[in-house]
Design a protein around this motif. Structure first.
Motif, PDB file in Angstrom:
ATOM      1  N   GLN A 126      44.284  43.749  46.833  1.00  0.00           N
ATOM      2  CA  GLN A 126      43.448  42.653  46.356  1.00  0.00           C
ATOM      3  C   GLN A 126      43.637  42.513  44.857  1.00  0.00           C
ATOM      4  N   HIS A 127      43.777  41.305  44.380  1.00  0.00           N
ATOM      5  CA  HIS A 127      43.832  41.054  42.950  1.00  0.00           C
ATOM      6  C   HIS A 127      43.198  39.710  42.684  1.00  0.00           C
ATOM      7  N   GLY A 128      42.077  39.710  42.008  1.00  0.00           N
ATOM      8  CA  GLY A 128      41.403  38.452  41.720  1.00  0.00           C
ATOM      9  C   GLY A 128      40.132  38.701  40.943  1.00  0.00           C
ATOM     10  N   ASP A 129      39.356  37.665  40.780  1.00  0.00           N
ATOM     11  CA  ASP A 129      38.136  37.858  40.013  1.00  0.00           C
ATOM     12  C   ASP A 129      37.093  38.568  40.858  1.00  0.00           C
ATOM     13  N   MET A 130      35.998  38.908  40.206  1.00  0.00           N
ATOM     14  CA  MET A 130      34.978  39.703  40.879  1.00  0.00           C
ATOM     15  C   MET A 130      34.401  38.982  42.094  1.00  0.00           C
ATOM     16  N   ALA A 131      34.253  37.685  41.977  1.00  0.00           N
ATOM     17  CA  ALA A 131      33.659  36.922  43.083  1.00  0.00           C
ATOM     18  C   ALA A 131      34.538  36.976  44.331  1.00  0.00           C
ATOM     19  N   SER A 132      35.836  36.813  44.130  1.00  0.00           N
ATOM     20  CA  SER A 132      36.715  36.855  45.304  1.00  0.00           C
ATOM     21  C   SER A 132      36.770  38.260  45.897  1.00  0.00           C
ATOM     22  N   PHE A 133      36.624  39.267  45.037  1.00  0.00           N
ATOM     23  CA  PHE A 133      36.601  40.640  45.552  1.00  0.00           C
ATOM     24  C   PHE A 133      35.341  40.862  46.397  1.00  0.00           C
ATOM     25  N   LEU A 134      34.205  40.422  45.859  1.00  0.00           N
ATOM     26  CA  LEU A 134      32.946  40.635  46.586  1.00  0.00           C
ATOM     27  C   LEU A 134      32.910  39.839  47.890  1.00  0.00           C
ATOM     28  N   ALA A 135      33.657  38.754  47.917  1.00  0.00           N
ATOM     29  CA  ALA A 135      33.681  37.924  49.128  1.00  0.00           C
ATOM     30  C   ALA A 135      34.332  38.625  50.308  1.00  0.00           C
ATOM     31  N   VAL A 136      35.073  39.672  50.003  1.00  0.00           N
ATOM     32  CA  VAL A 136      35.730  40.421  51.088  1.00  0.00           C
ATOM     33  C   VAL A 136      34.703  41.186  51.922  1.00  0.00           C
ATOM     34  N   ALA A 137      33.561  41.508  51.285  1.00  0.00           N
ATOM     35  CA  ALA A 137      32.536  42.279  51.999  1.00  0.00           C
ATOM     36  C   ALA A 137      31.963  41.451  53.138  1.00  0.00           C
ATOM     37  N   PRO A 138      31.558  42.103  54.217  1.00  0.00           N
ATOM     38  CA  PRO A 138      30.945  41.355  55.309  1.00  0.00           C
ATOM     39  C   PRO A 138      29.737  40.577  54.825  1.00  0.00           C
ATOM     40  N   GLY A 139      29.483  39.458  55.452  1.00  0.00           N
ATOM     41  CA  GLY A 139      28.434  38.543  54.986  1.00  0.00           C
ATOM     42  C   GLY A 139      27.050  39.128  55.012  1.00  0.00           C
ATOM     43  N   ASP A 140      26.810  40.077  55.873  1.00  0.00           N
ATOM     44  CA  ASP A 140      25.451  40.608  55.993  1.00  0.00           C
ATOM     45  C   ASP A 140      25.204  41.810  55.080  1.00  0.00           C
TER      46      ASP A 140
END
Lengths: 247, 416
Positions: free
Chosen positions: A214-228
């Motif tokens: 993964q390489h990107g900003d913090m938001a895109s990294f956090l988006a990898v986490a499951p939605g719940d």
């Protein structure tokens, strides 16, 4: 400002390749490199700062190519490298060791001596400046190492596992330090600790088995986490998902 | 460059200096030079102590190598070159070596009035020796853990200086410079080969260290090549030499006086030149009475100036009257006995004192010489002398054929 690695092939002697064609760019003010032990974080940073020489591929800093003696010198002047293992130099006091490192980075004697005072002040070690460096504790040694990196006003400060061995109080000091550093330089930090990342860093690189997951900003990294996932667990969940996903 | 105090405090060199100084003072008190009125000799004696100072330099440099490795690790990606760092860290060791060299030369200073100064070529060789030991110690200190590096360079450096002088083949001692311990009497100068060989050896060691510092790890083996090549060249240079790394001093250095006899002396003997001329003329009358001719000229006197007295000058006149004999088939014991008797008789004839004769002629030979000198008339002594010369010309062989052969060879050489 951008520190780039292009098509890097690297392997330690007689061992299989750590990187085989890795390309990456550090262009945020603060980037954290995450990955499990053995993922290649230290090697990646070592190659990025020219401490390790790749078999193929190139490293660049704002178009500066560290080829030839002159190129390497210019490149290294602009980068501070704070390795994971810090050692005291026998016979030197804390400020002297910091100043000596400034001289090794190309500063004049007087400039290095002057800069060592402010570098120690930034890591809050001024009161220990005249103590023999061999008498420092592990956490104090690490702060001295950071001061060694700060002494020559680099454009890029690259730190390998800087918080390893630090107690919570010292980690707090380190967070404040990164916040301070990013005002004047770009910071790249490798770690496998996931606390407080969101407030400290802009970009995230996740490395596993020599590959960038993964390489990107913090938001895109956090988006990898499951939605719940609960907010305070998102970093850990995203990291676990990236590292475990293909294992 | 970091402040002087910072570098000095971390170095072992300031601590080693008093130890080295005491060692030099004690050693110098017990080891006089070959000739204390000759700068070349005094220089050789002084600088030879560097063989024992070199391990101290190597040990201090190994410690500095260890420290510099830590410094480089602290910085990770230094901008300064490895050579610059080495020079910056090791200069106290260099000063230690130079201070030891200066002290040693000072302790061996010839008496005032001795013409000349320290022999720069010999000093240069040993500065190079110290630099090479320091540089190699530094590299070993960088490569190995300090607990291994320090004893390793201490023992290795000491053995390199101390072992070759006691070993065969002889070139070993010349290649490391220790052969110069027998340099030099007043009529000798260092053989250039004995100076070039250690220059090649230690110079190549320095080049290897520089190469080692600058080359990538995979290419470091190349750094050893100059050492191998110049080692071979150095061995070839000194291979023909025996234990003595000297050659005759050029006669151009001597001054000759139109006296009777013509007298040549070295610059170191100038202050006693007038005395020497008087002493050299004294035996004229005695030789005349004995029926012998005075040697037409006296070569530069090889003995030290300190011991120069009438007896030494007369002994030199006697030595010049000894025949020069070529013995292609070797000699017999008779030859040596005859040679001693003739030398004894010549010493007595030119007037060397009893003590002077007894110090150089064996007792039995001297008894016979004295009997001839005291109990025979001058013509009989001359006949005895000539018959003894015949024995010497025949190389001591009693066999008429062999004696004739040797005599035929030696007839032109006879100096009567």
């Amino acid at each position: 400002m951008s520190l780039t690695l292009d098509s890097i092939v690297f392997g330690y002697r007689r061992k299989s390749l750590v990187f085989d064609g890795l390309s990456l760019g550090f262009d945020a003010k603060a980037t954290v490199v995450l990955g499990p032990n053995g993922a290649g974080k230290s090697t990646l940073l070592g190659v990025a700062v020219t401490a390790l020489r790749p078999r193929a591929g190139t490293v660049g800093l704002d178009g500066l190519d560290p080829q030839g003696r002159s190129g390497v010198r210019q490149f290294r002047r602009r980068i501070a490298w704070i390795p994971q293992h810090v050692t005291a130099v026998p016979g030197l006091r804390v400020r002297e060791q910091v100043a000596y490192c400034g001289w090794l980075k190309g500063m004049t004697r007087s400039a290095a001596w002057d800069a060592s005072e402010s570098a120690l002040d930034r890591v809050r070690l001024t009161d220990l400046a005249s103590r023999p460096s061999g008498q420092l504790s592990g956490g104090q040694l690490r702060r001295m190492a950071i001061a060694q990196g700060l002494v020559h006003d680099a454009d890029y400060i690259v730190m390998d596992e800087p918080t390893a061995g630090l107690d919570p109080g010292q980690r707090h000091v380190f967070r404040e330090l990164v916040a301070d550093l990013r005002e004047t330089a770009a910071v790249v930090v490798s770690t496998h600790q996931t606390e407080d990342l969101t407030s400290m860093y802009d970009d995230v690189v996740v490395l596993a088995d020599g590959r960038v997951r993964q390489h990107g900003d913090m938001a895109s990294f956090l988006a990898v986490a499951p939605g719940d996932t609960r907010p305070e667990q998102r970093v850990e969940a995203a990291y676990a998902r990236l590292v475990v996903r293909e294992d | 460059m970091p402040p002087v105090g910072v570098v000095l405090r971390g170095s072992w060199a300031p601590w080693a200096l008093p130890v080295v100084a005491i060692f030099i003072a004690v050693y110098a008190a017990d080891s006089p030079p070959v000739d204390d009125r000759y700068w070349v000799s005094a220089t050789a004696a002084g600088v030879l102590l560097m063989i024992f100072v070199a391990p101290a330099c190597a040990v201090c440099a190994a410690w500095d190598g260890f420290r510099s490795r830590r410094l480089e690790r602290a910085v990770g990606i230094p901008v300064r070159s490895p050579i610059r760092l080495m020079l910056n860290v090791c200069w106290p060791v260099g000063l230690l070596g130079l201070a030891a060299l200066g002290l040693s030369l000072w302790l061996y200073l010839p008496p005032g009035g001795t013409p000349g100064g320290p022999e720069p070529r010999i000093v240069g060789v040993f500065i190079l020796l110290l630099a090479a030991h320091t540089a190699v110690g530094y590299v070993v200190g960088r490569l190995l853990p300090v607990v291994m590096a320090v004893p390793l360079v201490a023992i290795g450096s000491y053995l390199l200086g101390a072992m070759p002088p006691a070993m065969e083949p002889v070139w070993l001692r010349h290649i490391v410079g220790t052969g110069l311990d027998t340099c030099c009497w007043l009529d000798e100068v260092p053989d250039p080969a004995a100076l070039w060989a250690p220059v090649l050896f230690y110079g190549a060691a320095l080049v290897a260290v520089v190469g080692f510092a600058l080359l990538r790890p995979a290419w470091r083996i190349v750094a050893v090549l100059p050492l191998a090549v110049s080692g071979v060249v150095a061995v070839r240079l000194v291979a023909p030499m025996d234990w003595t790394p000297t050659q005759p001093r050029p006669m151009a250095d001597a001054s000759c006086y139109d006296a009777e006899p013509e007298l040549c002396i070295w610059p170191e003997q100038h202050r006693v030149a007038d005395d020497v001329r008087v002493w050299a003329a004294e035996p004229l009358e005695r030789l005349d009475a004995a029926g012998l001719e005075y040697p037409p000229e006296l070569d530069p006197l090889s003995f030290d100036v300190t011991g120069l007295d009438p007896d030494r000058v007369r002994a030199t006149v006697a030595a010049h009257l000894m025949p020069s004999v070529v013995c292609e088939n070797g000699v017999t014991d008779v030859f040596f006995d005859t040679e001693d008797r003739v030398a004894g008789w010549l010493h007595l004839t030119v007037g060397v004192s009893d003590a002077g004769v007894e110090s150089v002629i064996p007792v039995d030979a001297l008894r016979q010489s004295r009997a001839v000198h005291e109990h025979m008339a001058p013509p009989e002594q001359l006949n005895w002398y000539r018959s003894e010369l015949d024995v010497l010309s025949a190389c001591g062989f009693a066999d008429p054929a062999q004696a004739a052969d040797q005599a035929a060879v030696n007839t032109p050489e006879r100096d009567e």
